[in-house]
Design a protein around this motif. Structure first.
Motif, mmCIF file in Angstrom:
data_model
loop_
_atom_site.group_PDB
_atom_site.id
_atom_site.type_symbol
_atom_site.label_atom_id
_atom_site.label_comp_id
_atom_site.label_asym_id
_atom_site.label_seq_id
_atom_site.Cartn_x
_atom_site.Cartn_y
_atom_site.Cartn_z
ATOM 1 N N GLN A 99 38.266 30.418 30.454
ATOM 2 C CA GLN A 99 39.210 29.429 30.968
ATOM 3 C C GLN A 99 39.415 28.332 29.932
ATOM 4 O OE1 GLN A 99 39.983 29.368 34.642
ATOM 5 N NE2 GLN A 99 41.510 27.767 34.302
ATOM 6 N N ASN A 131 41.522 28.849 42.747
ATOM 7 C CA ASN A 131 40.176 28.497 42.308
ATOM 8 C C ASN A 131 39.755 27.141 42.863
ATOM 9 O OD1 ASN A 131 39.915 30.755 40.557
ATOM 10 N ND2 ASN A 131 41.022 29.665 38.957
ATOM 11 N N SER A 143 36.762 31.891 43.722
ATOM 12 C CA SER A 143 38.106 32.366 43.418
ATOM 13 C C SER A 143 38.583 33.334 44.490
ATOM 14 C CB SER A 143 38.140 33.060 42.052
ATOM 15 O OG SER A 143 37.848 32.165 41.009
ATOM 16 N N ARG A 162 36.566 24.762 41.653
ATOM 17 C CA ARG A 162 35.511 24.743 40.645
ATOM 18 C C ARG A 162 34.817 23.381 40.604
ATOM 19 N NH1 ARG A 162 38.432 26.436 37.098
ATOM 20 N NH2 ARG A 162 39.066 24.520 36.035
ATOM 21 N N THR A 204 42.140 35.923 45.109
ATOM 22 C CA THR A 204 43.399 36.443 44.578
ATOM 23 C C THR A 204 44.191 37.114 45.692
ATOM 24 O OG1 THR A 204 42.312 38.526 43.948
ATOM 25 C CG2 THR A 204 42.480 36.817 42.265
ATOM 26 N N ASN A 216 46.392 22.495 37.797
ATOM 27 C CA ASN A 216 45.278 21.992 38.600
ATOM 28 C C ASN A 216 45.448 20.529 38.974
ATOM 29 O OD1 ASN A 216 43.485 20.055 36.904
ATOM 30 N ND2 ASN A 216 43.831 21.756 35.472
ATOM 31 N N GLU A 233 42.696 24.644 41.686
ATOM 32 C CA GLU A 233 43.536 25.280 40.669
ATOM 33 C C GLU A 233 44.357 26.429 41.260
ATOM 34 O OE1 GLU A 233 42.408 25.702 36.124
ATOM 35 O OE2 GLU A 233 41.279 27.063 37.392
ATOM 36 N N LYS A 245 35.073 35.808 32.887
ATOM 37 C CA LYS A 245 36.229 34.913 32.962
ATOM 38 C C LYS A 245 36.138 33.848 31.882
ATOM 39 C CE LYS A 245 38.967 31.947 35.976
ATOM 40 N NZ LYS A 245 39.071 31.260 37.278
ATOM 41 N N HIS A 248 31.792 36.385 36.976
ATOM 42 C CA HIS A 248 32.194 36.373 38.380
ATOM 43 C C HIS A 248 31.693 37.627 39.080
ATOM 44 C CE1 HIS A 248 35.129 33.132 39.540
ATOM 45 N NE2 HIS A 248 34.845 32.816 38.287
ATOM 46 N N GLU A 275 32.171 28.287 40.529
ATOM 47 C CA GLU A 275 33.563 28.487 40.918
ATOM 48 C C GLU A 275 33.707 29.530 42.018
ATOM 49 O OE1 GLU A 275 37.243 28.499 38.112
ATOM 50 O OE2 GLU A 275 36.551 30.578 38.211
ATOM 51 N N THR A 285 47.827 28.465 34.612
ATOM 52 C CA THR A 285 47.261 27.710 35.729
ATOM 53 C C THR A 285 47.753 26.262 35.741
ATOM 54 O OG1 THR A 285 45.304 27.049 34.438
ATOM 55 C CG2 THR A 285 45.172 29.114 35.694
#
Length: 227
Positions: free
Chosen positions: A85, A192, A183, A194, A185, A33, A221, A83, A127, A181, A31
């Protein structure tokens, strides 16, 4: 603290569940950000742009909060995923105004420092997927400051100010946070947004008895799936 413990129990409960989805696999992402440091409880500080330009500042190109990291998304069942991170990031903000004086003590105005905290962010979230590509998550996180630097005037040459950096020693190393957050895809990409709210005063020592300095983070992100 009761909320914090409840989040931990919730995470362990989902991690220990055996009803994993067979249709989705664990995904790994790298990632990058951009982030905003949002001061709370300290009106003297201000938000710094992620990328900006100011002809009256030095340097004129303003580069704010940026970072890189990795994320893991592990399905728990059809609707939920765990998730994890980790990020190495720079969080930048306008620090408190300083009244400057010359070598004979005359007031020459105020100087505002751009300060940056360099640190490690860790997050664990659950999530929920209302639809396949979109999810909302919450959990616990922490920000660990490795070093905090502020621009300071080093010397005066006429009306010009030569700048150097000073290390801030009055911040706590670890601050617990609560993240929320969103998200999305698409193919191999992960987007993302957040928000993380700091739970405690980050000032340490005797200074914390009369000074409060909390903060939140707003992070945008982009992740790329590597498996």
């Amino acid at each position: 603290m009761k909320y914090f413990r409840s989040c931990l129990w919730l995470l362990f409960l989902f991690i220990g569940s055996e009803s994993f989805s067979q249709s989705r696999k664990t995904e790994w992402y790298v990632t990058a950000n951009g982030n905003f440091y949002m001061p709370v409880g300290n009106r003297s500080k201000g938000m710094y742009p992620i990328l900006g330009y100011d002809k009256n500042s030095s340097p004129k190109i303003l580069l704010g909060g940026v970072g890189t990291g990795a994320a893991l998304l592990k399905p728990l069942n059809k609707d939920f995923s765990f998730k994890a991170q980790a990020n190495l990031s720079k969080h930048t903000y306008w620090d408190e105004l300083l009244m400057m004086r010359d070598y004979v003590g005359s007031n020459i105005g105020y100087f505002q420092a751009g300060s940056s905290d360099y640190g490690l962010g860790l997050a664990a979230m659950i999530h929920y997927f209302p639809v396949e590509s979109f999810s909302i998550g919450a959990g616990i996180s922490t920000q660990a400051t490795l070093i905090s630097l502020s621009r300071t005037p080093a010397m005066f040459i006429g009306a010009d100010i030569d700048q150097s950096f000073a290390v801030n020693h009055y911040y706590k190393t670890v601050v617990p946070m609560v993240p929320l957050e969103l998200s999305y895809t698409v193919k191999r990409l992960l987007f993302n947004v957040r928000y993380e709210a700091g739970l405690i005063n980050r000032i340490k020592g005797d200074l914390a008895d009369f000074k409060t300095d909390k903060f939140s983070l707003l992070t945008f992100e982009l992740g790329f799936r590597i498996n």
